[in-house]
Design an enzyme around this catalytic site. Structure first.
Site, PDB file in Angstrom:
ATOM      1  N   ARG A  35      70.299-116.194  16.099  1.00  0.00           N
ATOM      2  CA  ARG A  35      71.872-115.914  17.200  1.00  0.00           C
ATOM      3  C   ARG A  35      71.766-116.899  18.677  1.00  0.00           C
ATOM      4  NH1 ARG A  35      67.651-110.072  18.184  1.00  0.00           N
ATOM      5  NH2 ARG A  35      69.507-108.807  16.678  1.00  0.00           N
ATOM      6  N   LYS A 197      64.676 -93.524   8.550  1.00  0.00           N
ATOM      7  CA  LYS A 197      64.953 -92.156   9.031  1.00  0.00           C
ATOM      8  C   LYS A 197      66.168 -92.068   9.148  1.00  0.00           C
ATOM      9  CE  LYS A 197      60.933 -92.416  12.408  1.00  0.00           C
ATOM     10  NZ  LYS A 197      60.200 -91.945  13.897  1.00  0.00           N
ATOM     11  N   GLY A 349      70.484-105.459  11.886  1.00  0.00           N
ATOM     12  CA  GLY A 349      69.197-105.751  11.667  1.00  0.00           C
ATOM     13  C   GLY A 349      68.680-105.185  10.274  1.00  0.00           C
ATOM     14  N   GLY A 372      71.498-101.463  17.272  1.00  0.00           N
ATOM     15  CA  GLY A 372      71.906-100.681  17.427  1.00  0.00           C
ATOM     16  C   GLY A 372      72.841-100.690  18.303  1.00  0.00           C
TER      17      GLY A 372
END
Ligand code: AMP
Length: 390
Positions: A35, A197, A349, A372
């Site tokens: 990053r 999920k 992610g 996200g």
């Protein structure tokens, strides 16, 4: 229109730059500086153009309180030790300490302000805090793609009140790729969605139903689909409260003529960390849990990818952190990397960790820095932190 760094002149101006320095650390030391490196192009450009740059960033979740466990000082030390740029750490992100440092700031030195999440006003996008954060700056630049889905003061509040604002190079690059996928993907468009999920990714899946030609489902979320279809799934992870969601997804897929592929075979085990066994069919025996897609599924998914012109990948096909269950994920990575003529985008992610571990990272078109944020961009076609820059 989104202004970029080429559209603004920062010479002699005080620039507040929002970046994503939320890097992984262990015992206070930075363990992965991806990053930081991704933000360097923008930082160097602003400094070279004569801007007096202050960096604002968040680190961890201090929940609006000063907690030195989450100080950005080690990040400043790391940057200096690597010689990435000359970083001067400032022990606050607003108020007198910032003003004093800025008054003495020499060209070429970048102020790295303390964790903006030490204040409750950051996440609340409090107008008073926003004013304090913006105070004294002529220009605001945002290059924190990974934070652009959040309407926080440093992402959303400040650009609303600073007159001159622009996107940094990283946001420009991320927005270009995701825009392409959302607005004008070349077909066939194949999406690979995995991970834990379905409830986390339902927004993206629903928006992909009207864009993609084929969606390959892997990871634990596949078992919720299989259970809905009446298959046995043993003790596999499942979201019993998402059966209606699955029903809706499958219905919409058939209306839109979008093909949804589900696992045909599995690697299974009696325990989460147990040795791998093989289930050759769709059904999983009692007492066993599915932990990775099997070889037949991996081949079917690879062949579905073969003719793709656009591929989006988000989420691993199994518990790839355990080498015994990494094969499915790595074979998808390989299939994706072997495509010569396709736009291949890996969205944030765990899929980024997976593509890095598979050694295929340099063979895809774009790897997103935002987890996200990349999901929300795909769902809504833009992000609040980008819209506010326009
Ligand atoms: P996500 O953050 O939603 O992309 O989920 C990633 C996580 O899902 C990883 O930590 C994987 O280990 C986990 N995962 C993938 N497949 C399975 C599975 N079959 N059972 C349990 N966890 C899984």
């Amino acid at each position: 229109m989104l202004k970029t760094l080429k559209d603004i002149n920062v010479k002699g101006k005080k620039v507040l730059l929002r970046v994503d320095f939320n890097v992984p650390t262990k015992d206070g030391a930075v363990t992965d500086d991806t990053r930081i490196k991704e933000a360097l192009k923008t930082i160097t450009h602003l400094v070279d153009q004569g801007g007096l740059v202050s960096i604002v960033a968040h680190f961890g979740r201090p929940k609006g309180e000063k907690n030195l466990k989450y100080t950005l000082k080690p990040v400043a030390d790391y940057i200096n030790s690597k010689g990435y740029f000359k970083a001067q750490f400032v022990e606050d992100c607003i108020g007198d300490a910032v003003k004093a440092a800025r008054d003495k700031q020499s060209a070429g030195t970048v102020l790295l302000l303390e964790n903006v999440r030490f204040y409750k006003g950051e996440e609340a996008n409090d107008p008073e805090f926003t004013k304090q954060l913006a105070s004294g700056y002529d220009v605001y630049v945002n290059d924190a793609f990974g934070a652009c889905h959040r309407k926080h003061a440093s992402v959303y509040g400040v650009p609303a009140i600073v007159k001159e604002k622009a996107a940094g190079f990283l946001i420009e690059k991320e927005a270009k790729w995701f825009d392409k996928i959302v607005s004008s993907p070349e077909h066939p468009f194949v999406a690979i969605i995995g991970g834990a999920k379905i409830s986390d990714k339902i927004g993206v899946i629903e928006s992909l139903l009207s864009k993609a030609d084929t969606i390959l489902i892997g990871g634990a979320m596949a078992y919720t689909f299989l259970k809905f279809q009446g298959h046995t799934i043993g003790t596999s992870m499942v979201e019993n409260d998402q059966m209606d969601t699955v029903k809706r997804v499958l219905q919409k897929a058939s209306e839109k003529n979008t093909q949804i592929l589900l696992p045909l075979d599995h690697l299974i085990s009696a325990e989460f960390n147990g040795a791998a066994d093989y289930a050759a069919g769709v059904d999983i025996p009692d007492g066993m849990m599915g932990l990775d897609i099997g070889s037949k599924t991996a081949m079917a998914y690879a062949s579905a990818l073969m003719s793709a012109k656009t591929v989006l990948w988000n989420g691993p096909m199994g518990v790839f952190e355990n080498p015994a269950y990494a094969n499915g994920t790595f074979s998808v990575a390989k299939a994706l990397a072997s495509l010569k003529d396709a736009i291949t985008v890996v969205g944030g992610g765990d899929s980024v960790a997976a593509i890095n571990q598979s050694g295929m990272a340099d063979k895809v078109s774009h790897i997103s820095t935002g987890g996200g944020a990349s999901l929300e961009f795909l769902e809504y076609g833009t992000l609040p932190g980008i819209e506010i820059l326009k």
